[in-house]
Scaffold this motif. Structure first.
Motif, PDB file in Angstrom:
ATOM      1  N   GLU A  22      -3.821   7.439  -7.740  1.00  0.00           N
ATOM      2  CA  GLU A  22      -2.554   8.036  -8.154  1.00  0.00           C
ATOM      3  C   GLU A  22      -1.632   6.965  -8.748  1.00  0.00           C
ATOM      4  O   GLU A  22      -1.591   5.842  -8.247  1.00  0.00           O
ATOM      5  CB  GLU A  22      -1.831   8.702  -6.977  1.00  0.00           C
ATOM      6  CG  GLU A  22      -2.620   9.793  -6.287  1.00  0.00           C
ATOM      7  CD  GLU A  22      -3.366   9.286  -5.066  1.00  0.00           C
ATOM      8  OE1 GLU A  22      -3.975   8.196  -5.153  1.00  0.00           O
ATOM      9  OE2 GLU A  22      -3.345   9.988  -4.034  1.00  0.00           O
ATOM     10  N   THR A  23      -0.916   7.369  -9.780  1.00  0.00           N
ATOM     11  CA  THR A  23      -0.017   6.418 -10.442  1.00  0.00           C
ATOM     12  C   THR A  23       1.402   6.969 -10.456  1.00  0.00           C
ATOM     13  O   THR A  23       1.629   8.151 -10.176  1.00  0.00           O
ATOM     14  CB  THR A  23      -0.461   6.192 -11.902  1.00  0.00           C
ATOM     15  OG1 THR A  23      -0.422   7.446 -12.577  1.00  0.00           O
ATOM     16  CG2 THR A  23      -1.848   5.595 -11.976  1.00  0.00           C
ATOM     17  N   GLY A  33       5.754  -7.113  -8.239  1.00  0.00           N
ATOM     18  CA  GLY A  33       4.827  -6.991  -7.114  1.00  0.00           C
ATOM     19  C   GLY A  33       3.942  -5.764  -7.166  1.00  0.00           C
ATOM     20  O   GLY A  33       3.072  -5.600  -6.314  1.00  0.00           O
ATOM     21  N   ARG A  34       4.172  -4.884  -8.147  1.00  0.00           N
ATOM     22  CA  ARG A  34       3.337  -3.691  -8.253  1.00  0.00           C
ATOM     23  C   ARG A  34       2.073  -4.001  -9.053  1.00  0.00           C
ATOM     24  O   ARG A  34       1.924  -5.094  -9.591  1.00  0.00           O
ATOM     25  CB  ARG A  34       4.138  -2.557  -8.945  1.00  0.00           C
ATOM     26  CG  ARG A  34       5.441  -2.198  -8.245  1.00  0.00           C
ATOM     27  CD  ARG A  34       5.228  -1.686  -6.832  1.00  0.00           C
ATOM     28  NE  ARG A  34       4.439  -0.453  -6.784  1.00  0.00           N
ATOM     29  CZ  ARG A  34       4.953   0.778  -6.837  1.00  0.00           C
ATOM     30  NH1 ARG A  34       6.264   0.942  -6.919  1.00  0.00           N
ATOM     31  NH2 ARG A  34       4.186   1.844  -6.763  1.00  0.00           N
ATOM     32  N   VAL A  35       1.174  -3.007  -9.136  1.00  0.00           N
ATOM     33  CA  VAL A  35      -0.099  -3.209  -9.829  1.00  0.00           C
ATOM     34  C   VAL A  35      -0.132  -2.301 -11.052  1.00  0.00           C
ATOM     35  O   VAL A  35       0.030  -1.076 -10.935  1.00  0.00           O
ATOM     36  CB  VAL A  35      -1.286  -2.882  -8.902  1.00  0.00           C
ATOM     37  CG1 VAL A  35      -2.599  -3.144  -9.618  1.00  0.00           C
ATOM     38  CG2 VAL A  35      -1.185  -3.684  -7.615  1.00  0.00           C
ATOM     39  N   ARG A 172       0.352   3.906  -7.231  1.00  0.00           N
ATOM     40  CA  ARG A 172       1.298   4.160  -6.142  1.00  0.00           C
ATOM     41  C   ARG A 172       1.064   3.115  -5.058  1.00  0.00           C
ATOM     42  O   ARG A 172      -0.001   2.518  -4.959  1.00  0.00           O
ATOM     43  CB  ARG A 172       1.141   5.571  -5.600  1.00  0.00           C
ATOM     44  CG  ARG A 172      -0.079   5.779  -4.733  1.00  0.00           C
ATOM     45  CD  ARG A 172       0.121   6.990  -3.811  1.00  0.00           C
ATOM     46  NE  ARG A 172      -1.127   7.408  -3.210  1.00  0.00           N
ATOM     47  CZ  ARG A 172      -1.663   6.836  -2.133  1.00  0.00           C
ATOM     48  NH1 ARG A 172      -1.069   5.804  -1.560  1.00  0.00           N
ATOM     49  NH2 ARG A 172      -2.808   7.271  -1.651  1.00  0.00           N
ATOM     50  N   ARG A 173       2.110   2.902  -4.276  1.00  0.00           N
ATOM     51  CA  ARG A 173       1.993   1.923  -3.194  1.00  0.00           C
ATOM     52  C   ARG A 173       0.995   2.379  -2.149  1.00  0.00           C
ATOM     53  O   ARG A 173       0.981   3.565  -1.776  1.00  0.00           O
ATOM     54  CB  ARG A 173       3.357   1.784  -2.494  1.00  0.00           C
ATOM     55  CG  ARG A 173       4.207   0.686  -3.034  1.00  0.00           C
ATOM     56  CD  ARG A 173       5.424   0.536  -2.143  1.00  0.00           C
ATOM     57  NE  ARG A 173       6.590   0.161  -2.906  1.00  0.00           N
ATOM     58  CZ  ARG A 173       6.814  -1.066  -3.359  1.00  0.00           C
ATOM     59  NH1 ARG A 173       5.955  -2.021  -3.131  1.00  0.00           N
ATOM     60  NH2 ARG A 173       7.889  -1.333  -4.057  1.00  0.00           N
ATOM     61  N   CYS A 319      -7.941  -2.175  -2.704  1.00  0.00           N
ATOM     62  CA  CYS A 319      -7.442  -0.806  -2.516  1.00  0.00           C
ATOM     63  C   CYS A 319      -6.172  -0.562  -3.330  1.00  0.00           C
ATOM     64  O   CYS A 319      -5.887   0.562  -3.735  1.00  0.00           O
ATOM     65  CB  CYS A 319      -7.144  -0.528  -1.048  1.00  0.00           C
ATOM     66  SG  CYS A 319      -8.594  -0.594   0.013  1.00  0.00           S
ATOM     67  N   GLN A 320      -5.400  -1.622  -3.557  1.00  0.00           N
ATOM     68  CA  GLN A 320      -4.167  -1.472  -4.349  1.00  0.00           C
ATOM     69  C   GLN A 320      -4.456  -1.307  -5.834  1.00  0.00           C
ATOM     70  O   GLN A 320      -3.559  -1.002  -6.608  1.00  0.00           O
ATOM     71  CB  GLN A 320      -3.288  -2.711  -4.177  1.00  0.00           C
ATOM     72  CG  GLN A 320      -2.623  -2.837  -2.829  1.00  0.00           C
ATOM     73  CD  GLN A 320      -1.800  -4.112  -2.750  1.00  0.00           C
ATOM     74  OE1 GLN A 320      -2.333  -5.218  -2.850  1.00  0.00           O
ATOM     75  NE2 GLN A 320      -0.507  -3.980  -2.576  1.00  0.00           N
ATOM     76  N   GLY A 321      -5.692  -1.562  -6.242  1.00  0.00           N
ATOM     77  CA  GLY A 321      -6.052  -1.439  -7.653  1.00  0.00           C
ATOM     78  C   GLY A 321      -6.077  -2.761  -8.394  1.00  0.00           C
ATOM     79  O   GLY A 321      -6.249  -2.789  -9.615  1.00  0.00           O
TER      80      GLY A 321
END
Ligand code: AMP
Ligand code: MG
Length: 403
Positions: A22-23, A33-35, A172-173, A319-321
């Motif tokens: 999911e994005t 800090g996001r991916v 998504r986080r 898992c975070q992508g």
């Protein structure tokens, strides 16, 4: 049960890591800090116009035949101004970041010039093309700037801003639920009754997980009780993608995690040939048809720290992508001697010194959390090996690393 080599445990763990799919769209100002969830190409050329790298005078190099040439100053250009064609045989006063006029090919720094009323005298011959940041020297339209799976570092979000993009699509986080088993545990700030200890693992985990930018669901201390542990697992699985716990993983009467996970899902308990970090449980928990991955760490704070660093962080990053999930292991000189006597590889707490080698923390007992505070990384020393001062050994940087 035979001990599982650390590298096998790690590949088993990493091969079962599933990236979130999911994005969401976030503003660049809160994207740190996001991916990144999509490949990004530049919609524009950067810099969008050739501009001066220095304060000085823009000229056409052919007008400066010898030192001492005196030219009229035909325009003045500060950052933000729009230039006009440079009149042949003239110079433009120019400041850093200002547009270089058509007809100029060189900027002479002001230190090499003497202003003389409406004129300027050039005392030194420039190199043609100097001090100009050419249009497109960083990026051109259509160039790939970042790939999906990139970590949005300070520099990466600066790059995105430089092409005028205000919002980005990120994964998504990840939601990570944590709890800490142990009837002896007390939260810092509360009075410590006899026979109790403070819950340090909570803060070790919070530090790691906040550093990784995941959403933490903290279920707190769970007493050594089968039903309480099962209840915590169900609550965790209802909300989280991943559950990470500490303690209660041995086979004693008061260790309930393994049996509780078995009752609520499935579990493999590995005895890893690593010190610290021998027991590690990996499995999943079901709650209302929703499945969450489960990782159970032992109770010792250093084992938790080391397990988070060497196994959980790369698993979680996948898992975070993220594409890059761990730092490159370096090879550095050991400035110490150390023998691994047992049959388990040792994860020793080490620190880089001024001369580029590694020092070791003198007390490598798994219960000594000060060793992890002092260290800036770890070395993994194989069972049976006697490291001698001067030997080259591996070094894995500590938890501050980000892709
Ligand atoms: P366990 O794996 O539950 O047998 O715990 C191993 C050791 O770690 C015991 O000495 C526990 O008291 C200690 N321990 C367990 N959980 C924590 C915690 N959250 N904070 C600090 N020490 C802990
Ligand atoms: Mg316990």
């Amino acid at each position: 049960m035979a001990l599982l080599p650390f590298n096998e445990a790690k590949s088993k763990l990493l091969s079962s890591a599933r990236s979130v799919t999911e994005t969401e769209i976030v503003n660049l100002a809160s994207a740190f800090g996001r991916v990144l969830a999509e490949d990004m190409i530049s919609p524009m050329t950067v810099p969008p116009f050739s501009n001066s790298a220095m304060d000085g005078y823009a000229v056409h190099s052919s007008d400066l035949s010898a030192p001492g040439v005196r030219l009229p100053v035909s325009q003045r250009l500060a950052a933000g101004d729009v230039s006009t064609q440079l009149a042949p045989g003239s110079a433009a006063r120019i400041f850093t970041g200002a547009q270089v006029p058509e007809g100029a090919d060189t900027v002479v720094i002001q230190e090499d010039c003497v202003a003389d009323g409406e004129f300027v005298i050039f005392n030194r011959m420039p190199i043609k093309g100097q001090h100009i940041r050419l249009k497109g020297s960083d990026l051109i339209t259509g160039k790939s700037i970042l790939a999906a799976g990139s970590y949005l570092s300070a520099a990466a979000i600066g790059l995105i801003a430089s092409v005028g993009i205000a919002e980005v699509k990120v994964f998504r986080r990840l939601k990570v639920a944590i709890f800490f088993t142990g009837s002896e545990l007390v939260t810092p700030g509360e009075l410590l009754p006899p026979g109790h200890i403070y819950n340090s693992n909570r803060y070790v985990m919070l530090g790691f997980f906040h550093g990784l930018g995941v959403e933490v669901i903290d279920l707190g201390i769970i007493r050594d009780d089968r039903l309480a542990t099962r209840d915590a697992l169900r609550r965790a699985a209802a909300e989280a993608d991943l559950i990470v716990t500490s303690g209660g993983m041995s086979e004693g009467d008061e260790d309930h995690v393994t049996a509780a996970v078995k009752a609520e899902g499935h579990i493999d308990v590995w005895k890893i040939a690593a010190k610290p970090g021998k027991p590690l449980a990996f499995g999943s928990v079901l709650s209302n048809k929703k499945e969450a991955a489960f990782i159970g760490l032992p109770g010792n704070p250093v084992a938790v720290w080391s397990g988070l660093l060497t196994l959980v962080s790369p698993f979680l990053r996948r898992c975070q992508g993220l594409t890059l999930i761990e730092p490159e292991t370096l090879t550095l000189r050991a400035d110490f001697s150390y023998t691994v006597k047992g049959n388990r590889m040792e994860v020793v707490r080490v620190r880089r010194n001024q001369s580029g080698g590694l020092d070791i923390y003198p007390n490598q007992d798994s219960a000594i959390i000060s060793s992890a505070v002092w260290a800036d990384g770890v070395s993994m020393i194989p069972a049976g090996l006697a490291v001698k001062s001067g030997d080259m050994i591996n070094f894995l940087p500590g938890p501050s690393w980000n892709p």
